[in-house]
Design a protein around this motif. Sequence first.
Motif, PDB file in Angstrom:
ATOM      1  N   THR A 140      15.600  -6.503   7.014  1.00 19.65           N
ATOM      2  CA  THR A 140      16.449  -6.111   8.145  1.00 19.65           C
ATOM      3  C   THR A 140      17.744  -5.427   7.718  1.00 19.65           C
ATOM      4  N   HIS A 141      17.899  -5.123   6.417  1.00 24.36           N
ATOM      5  CA  HIS A 141      19.186  -4.585   5.968  1.00 24.36           C
ATOM      6  C   HIS A 141      19.219  -3.057   6.059  1.00 24.36           C
ATOM      7  N   GLY A 142      18.817  -2.534   7.206  1.00 22.76           N
ATOM      8  CA  GLY A 142      18.871  -1.097   7.449  1.00 22.76           C
ATOM      9  C   GLY A 142      20.241  -0.645   7.938  1.00 22.76           C
ATOM     10  N   LEU A 143      20.358   0.648   8.159  1.00 30.39           N
ATOM     11  CA  LEU A 143      21.617   1.233   8.627  1.00 30.39           C
ATOM     12  C   LEU A 143      21.289   2.467   9.455  1.00 30.39           C
ATOM     13  N   GLU A 144      21.929   2.611  10.623  1.00 30.42           N
ATOM     14  CA  GLU A 144      21.696   3.771  11.482  1.00 30.42           C
ATOM     15  C   GLU A 144      22.983   4.107  12.227  1.00 30.42           C
ATOM     16  N   VAL A 145      23.502   5.317  11.970  1.00 28.65           N
ATOM     17  CA  VAL A 145      24.789   5.720  12.547  1.00 28.65           C
ATOM     18  C   VAL A 145      24.699   7.155  13.059  1.00 28.65           C
ATOM     19  N   PRO A 146      25.028   7.427  14.337  1.00 32.41           N
ATOM     20  CA  PRO A 146      25.059   8.814  14.841  1.00 32.41           C
ATOM     21  C   PRO A 146      26.268   9.560  14.273  1.00 32.41           C
ATOM     22  N   LEU A 147      26.050  10.839  13.928  1.00 34.85           N
ATOM     23  CA  LEU A 147      27.119  11.636  13.327  1.00 34.85           C
ATOM     24  C   LEU A 147      27.520  12.836  14.169  1.00 34.85           C
ATOM     25  N   SER A 148      26.615  13.295  15.033  1.00 33.92           N
ATOM     26  CA  SER A 148      26.939  14.480  15.830  1.00 33.92           C
ATOM     27  C   SER A 148      26.318  14.369  17.214  1.00 33.92           C
ATOM     28  N   LEU A 149      26.833  15.181  18.141  1.00 34.44           N
ATOM     29  CA  LEU A 149      26.303  15.247  19.497  1.00 34.44           C
ATOM     30  C   LEU A 149      26.267  16.712  19.926  1.00 34.44           C
ATOM     31  N   MET A 150      25.081  17.168  20.287  1.00 36.91           N
ATOM     32  CA  MET A 150      24.893  18.564  20.682  1.00 36.91           C
ATOM     33  C   MET A 150      25.400  19.522  19.609  1.00 36.91           C
ATOM     34  N   GLY A 151      25.171  19.133  18.345  1.00 34.53           N
ATOM     35  CA  GLY A 151      25.553  19.984  17.228  1.00 34.53           C
ATOM     36  C   GLY A 151      26.990  19.837  16.779  1.00 34.53           C
TER      37      GLY A 151
ATOM     38  N   ASN B 256      34.745  12.461  10.403  1.00 33.18           N
ATOM     39  CA  ASN B 256      35.321  13.255   9.323  1.00 33.18           C
ATOM     40  C   ASN B 256      34.644  12.922   7.992  1.00 33.18           C
ATOM     41  N   GLU B 257      35.040  13.645   6.951  1.00 36.16           N
ATOM     42  CA  GLU B 257      34.398  13.480   5.647  1.00 36.16           C
ATOM     43  C   GLU B 257      34.699  12.117   5.033  1.00 36.16           C
ATOM     44  N   ASN B 258      35.854  11.534   5.331  1.00 35.87           N
ATOM     45  CA  ASN B 258      36.174  10.200   4.820  1.00 35.87           C
ATOM     46  C   ASN B 258      35.177   9.160   5.333  1.00 35.87           C
ATOM     47  N   TYR B 259      34.821   9.312   6.597  1.00 34.60           N
ATOM     48  CA  TYR B 259      33.865   8.364   7.180  1.00 34.60           C
ATOM     49  C   TYR B 259      32.476   8.569   6.576  1.00 34.60           C
ATOM     50  N   ILE B 260      32.092   9.812   6.334  1.00 37.59           N
ATOM     51  CA  ILE B 260      30.804  10.091   5.689  1.00 37.59           C
ATOM     52  C   ILE B 260      30.785   9.500   4.276  1.00 37.59           C
ATOM     53  N   HIS B 261      31.907   9.625   3.566  1.00 39.59           N
ATOM     54  CA  HIS B 261      32.019   9.029   2.231  1.00 39.59           C
ATOM     55  C   HIS B 261      31.811   7.510   2.307  1.00 39.59           C
TER      56      HIS B 261
ATOM     57  N   VAL C 111      16.820  14.075   3.033  1.00 39.63           N
ATOM     58  CA  VAL C 111      16.083  12.853   2.717  1.00 39.63           C
ATOM     59  C   VAL C 111      16.051  12.641   1.207  1.00 39.63           C
ATOM     60  N   THR C 112      16.239  11.390   0.778  1.00 44.22           N
ATOM     61  CA  THR C 112      16.102  11.015  -0.623  1.00 44.22           C
ATOM     62  C   THR C 112      15.632   9.571  -0.697  1.00 44.22           C
ATOM     63  N   HIS C 113      14.849   9.261  -1.737  1.00 47.51           N
ATOM     64  CA  HIS C 113      14.401   7.886  -1.973  1.00 47.51           C
ATOM     65  C   HIS C 113      15.244   7.217  -3.053  1.00 47.51           C
ATOM     66  N   GLN C 114      16.339   7.876  -3.415  1.00 50.84           N
ATOM     67  CA  GLN C 114      17.282   7.335  -4.394  1.00 50.84           C
ATOM     68  C   GLN C 114      18.670   7.273  -3.754  1.00 50.84           C
ATOM     69  N   LYS C 115      19.668   6.954  -4.542  1.00 51.22           N
ATOM     70  CA  LYS C 115      21.041   6.991  -4.046  1.00 51.22           C
ATOM     71  C   LYS C 115      21.409   8.451  -3.747  1.00 51.22           C
ATOM     72  N   CYS C 116      22.364   8.634  -2.849  1.00 50.44           N
ATOM     73  CA  CYS C 116      22.740  10.000  -2.460  1.00 50.44           C
ATOM     74  C   CYS C 116      24.224  10.238  -2.699  1.00 50.44           C
ATOM     75  N   ASN C 117      24.658  11.464  -2.537  1.00 47.47           N
ATOM     76  CA  ASN C 117      26.087  11.785  -2.600  1.00 47.47           C
ATOM     77  C   ASN C 117      26.505  12.442  -1.291  1.00 47.47           C
ATOM     78  N   GLU C 118      27.762  12.362  -0.976  1.00 48.76           N
ATOM     79  CA  GLU C 118      28.246  12.820   0.329  1.00 48.76           C
ATOM     80  C   GLU C 118      28.115  14.329   0.511  1.00 48.76           C
ATOM     81  N   GLU C 119      28.157  15.087  -0.582  1.00 44.43           N
ATOM     82  CA  GLU C 119      28.037  16.540  -0.469  1.00 44.43           C
ATOM     83  C   GLU C 119      26.687  16.935   0.129  1.00 44.43           C
ATOM     84  N   ASP C 120      25.610  16.255  -0.317  1.00 42.76           N
ATOM     85  CA  ASP C 120      24.281  16.566   0.210  1.00 42.76           C
ATOM     86  C   ASP C 120      24.168  16.175   1.683  1.00 42.76           C
TER      87      ASP C 120
END
Length: 253
Positions: A147-158, A163-168, A75-84
């Motif tokens: 309404t400018h939120g964003l919600e995307v599932p990244l994993s299922l059952m762990g 891939n990392e390109n999509y996370i970027h 969690v962050t209240h600022q901009k983030c980077n993909e490594e975190d």
Amino acid sequence: MEDKHAFTQCKTSCLSRVDFSRKGSIDEDIYPVVSLLNNSSNYFTTSSCSGRIIVIDGFSDTSEIQKQNCSWLFVTHQKCNEEDVILGLQKAKGTAVFKFEPFVLHVQCKDIESARLLLSVAVHAGFRNSGVSIGKRGKVILAVRSTHGLEVPLSLMGEVLVNENYIHFLVQIANQKMTENLHRIKRFHDGVQAALQTDESSCITKVSDSNKKMVCNRAPRRTQDSAMEEKQIPSNQLSDSEDYFEAGLAMFS
């Protein structure tokens, strides 16, 4: 509607409570606008969040902080980077979700007129999903939100599903939304500041105008009494004098 005394009591009680939010304090980016509202006699804030980027796990058995059956992996209240984000995602045991949640603010208002003013400011600042609710006892609450939120599932059952390109790519979008979110907060702050100053000036003007009318209404009466004493207006002409007096009042009103 809630009476003024009840509103003041409620405000004092609310602002004196301990902050039980996860962070335990007001977010830095919204502290100025929260202070503006809490220092006004017509408003006080009940909850707030400046906006955040998070990764949560819906079915986690880890020791991470739990909230509504979810584990906060990042969690962050600022901009983030993909490594975190990737580091947080590695802790997922269930369905991990990447989210951007925009600024949200709940404000209790003294009356409907105060709520209408603040709602107009919020909508013009870009928070078009804002709205007002009225409780059974007349409590007026304004929710500032967008309404400018964003919600995307990244994993299922762990198991990580992307891939990392999509996370970027997701991190770039979320950071863009955070930038726009901060711009809207600044517009909202400036709008609130201008609205409160205008509202205060309007109240002062109304009081001043009221005092002027009281002076104007009294002066002609003294003039009329004095004229009647000096000139001794005959009774049959008194009605004409009264008509003239009423016309003089109309000029001052």
